[in-house]
Design an enzyme around this catalytic site. Structure first.
Site, PDB file in Angstrom:
ATOM      1  N   GLY A   1      33.555  67.729 119.409  1.00 50.64           N
ATOM      2  CA  GLY A   1      32.658  67.618 121.073  1.00 50.64           C
ATOM      3  C   GLY A   1      33.235  68.641 121.619  1.00 50.64           C
ATOM      4  O   GLY A   1      34.477  68.940 121.639  1.00 50.64           O
TER       5      GLY A   1
ATOM      6  N   GLN B   1      36.099  72.690 129.822  1.00 46.47           N
ATOM      7  CA  GLN B   1      36.739  73.024 128.838  1.00 46.47           C
ATOM      8  C   GLN B   1      36.573  74.442 128.646  1.00 46.47           C
ATOM      9  O   GLN B   1      37.123  75.094 127.844  1.00 46.47           O
ATOM     10  CB  GLN B   1      36.982  72.461 127.148  1.00 46.47           C
ATOM     11  CG  GLN B   1      37.601  70.820 126.862  1.00 46.47           C
ATOM     12  CD  GLN B   1      37.396  70.169 126.239  1.00 46.47           C
ATOM     13  OE1 GLN B   1      36.185  70.319 125.246  1.00 46.47           O
ATOM     14  NE2 GLN B   1      38.611  70.787 124.789  1.00 46.47           N
TER      15      GLN B   1
ATOM     16  N   CYS C   1      42.493  67.420 120.816  1.00 46.98           N
ATOM     17  CA  CYS C   1      41.689  67.960 121.400  1.00 46.98           C
ATOM     18  C   CYS C   1      42.184  69.792 121.545  1.00 46.98           C
ATOM     19  O   CYS C   1      42.960  70.340 121.094  1.00 46.98           O
ATOM     20  CB  CYS C   1      42.245  67.510 122.704  1.00 46.98           C
ATOM     21  SG  CYS C   1      40.938  68.710 124.229  1.00 46.98           S
ATOM     22  N   LEU C   2      40.337  70.223 121.676  1.00 44.90           N
ATOM     23  CA  LEU C   2      40.113  71.805 120.962  1.00 44.90           C
ATOM     24  C   LEU C   2      41.282  71.924 122.332  1.00 44.90           C
ATOM     25  O   LEU C   2      42.084  73.717 122.244  1.00 44.90           O
ATOM     26  CB  LEU C   2      38.927  72.508 121.648  1.00 44.90           C
ATOM     27  CG  LEU C   2      38.017  71.794 119.611  1.00 44.90           C
ATOM     28  CD1 LEU C   2      36.455  72.119 120.380  1.00 44.90           C
ATOM     29  CD2 LEU C   2      39.121  71.821 118.780  1.00 44.90           C
TER      30      LEU C   2
ATOM     31  N   HIS D   1      35.943  60.795 125.145  1.00 45.06           N
ATOM     32  CA  HIS D   1      36.692  61.130 125.366  1.00 45.06           C
ATOM     33  C   HIS D   1      36.646  62.761 125.848  1.00 45.06           C
ATOM     34  O   HIS D   1      37.065  63.204 126.954  1.00 45.06           O
ATOM     35  CB  HIS D   1      37.708  61.580 123.422  1.00 45.06           C
ATOM     36  CG  HIS D   1      38.628  63.345 123.546  1.00 45.06           C
ATOM     37  ND1 HIS D   1      39.644  63.143 123.227  1.00 45.06           N
ATOM     38  CD2 HIS D   1      37.833  64.582 123.766  1.00 45.06           C
ATOM     39  CE1 HIS D   1      39.935  64.090 123.142  1.00 45.06           C
ATOM     40  NE2 HIS D   1      39.514  65.674 123.711  1.00 45.06           N
ATOM     41  N   GLU D   2      35.229  62.563 125.642  1.00 49.73           N
ATOM     42  CA  GLU D   2      34.581  63.988 126.506  1.00 49.73           C
ATOM     43  C   GLU D   2      33.581  63.860 128.066  1.00 49.73           C
ATOM     44  O   GLU D   2      34.078  64.267 128.646  1.00 49.73           O
ATOM     45  CB  GLU D   2      32.838  64.526 125.618  1.00 49.73           C
ATOM     46  CG  GLU D   2      33.018  65.317 124.190  1.00 49.73           C
ATOM     47  CD  GLU D   2      34.523  65.400 124.102  1.00 49.73           C
ATOM     48  OE1 GLU D   2      34.713  66.583 124.656  1.00 49.73           O
ATOM     49  OE2 GLU D   2      34.896  65.605 122.603  1.00 49.73           O
TER      50      GLU D   2
ATOM     51  N   HIS E   1      37.805  64.386 129.941  1.00 52.35           N
ATOM     52  CA  HIS E   1      36.607  65.337 130.276  1.00 52.35           C
ATOM     53  C   HIS E   1      36.108  66.427 131.314  1.00 52.35           C
ATOM     54  O   HIS E   1      37.174  66.723 132.359  1.00 52.35           O
ATOM     55  CB  HIS E   1      36.503  66.475 129.622  1.00 52.35           C
ATOM     56  CG  HIS E   1      37.942  66.716 127.795  1.00 52.35           C
ATOM     57  ND1 HIS E   1      38.545  67.249 128.051  1.00 52.35           N
ATOM     58  CD2 HIS E   1      37.309  66.553 126.648  1.00 52.35           C
ATOM     59  CE1 HIS E   1      39.570  67.109 127.217  1.00 52.35           C
ATOM     60  NE2 HIS E   1      38.800  66.871 126.086  1.00 52.35           N
TER      61      HIS E   1
HETATM   62 NI    NI Z   1      39.626  67.599 123.917  1.00 46.73          NI
END
Ligand code: NI
Length: 188
Positions: free
Chosen positions: A46, A51, A97-98, A139-140, A143
């Protein structure tokens, strides 16, 4: 399409609240494509526009391979997603998380959610999800509100990881290194 650099903790832009898009036009569709390409390259399951330092309410997911390694890609793209219902029932699952590479922690969230959003064609859709899809959606969407999964863990653990990334970023600047990246497939 283009792979964009993913910003990581402690970049303050991760804390910005993203603005809704007025409509899903070619520009938004190009952003969706860039997000998908960046997510697959990471690799992750995702990615939110936040991000890649674009403060717009656009995000993508592909959980197909997470559920079955042999599955074909199943890209999903969302504009202006909103949680319209969440279950009382919660579930606990490890998240990554990236934007917080190589850190994983258990997070408690509602087990099921219903999300309203605009699809690639700008059509209003509603999706009810459980399991990993419900998890990734939450989660997204977090963000897009400037919220990170570490905001859902204990303060002690959060302070520790924030401090660690703060120090690493300082070191990288001093040594002029590029930001750290992860190869973890379960990060979003
Ligand atoms: Ni994340």
């Amino acid at each position: 399409m283009a792979v964009k650099p993913i910003i990581t903790l402690p970049d303050k832009r991760l804390r910005q609240r993203a603005a809704p898009v007025a409509r899903v036009d070619d520009e938004v569709r190009a952003l969706m494509d860039d997000l998908l390409e960046t997510m697959y390259a990471a690799p992750g399951i995702g990615l939110a526009a936040t991000q890649v330092a674009v403060p717009k309410r656009v995000m993508v997911l592909d959980i197909a391979k997470r559920e079955d390694e042999a599955a074909s890609p199943d890209p999903m793209a969302f504009a202006n997603p909103e949680i319209v219902w969440a279950s009382q029932e919660t579930s606990i699952r490890q998240e990554g998380c990236l934007s917080i590479p190589e850190f994983f922690e258990d997070v408690v969230r509602p087990a099921r959610v219903r999300v309203s959003y605009l699809d690639r064609d700008g059509k209003r859709q509603e999706l009810e999800a459980d399991g990993i899809l419900a998890r990734c959606l939450q989660h997204e969407i977090d963000h897009l509100d400037g919220v990170l999964f570490i905001d859902h863990i204990s303060r002690l653990k959060r302070d520790r990881i924030v401090k660690k990334f703060g120090k690493a970023a300082k070191r990288d600047i001093e040594e002029r290194k590029p930001p750290r990246r992860t190869a973890e497939a379960e990060s979003a």
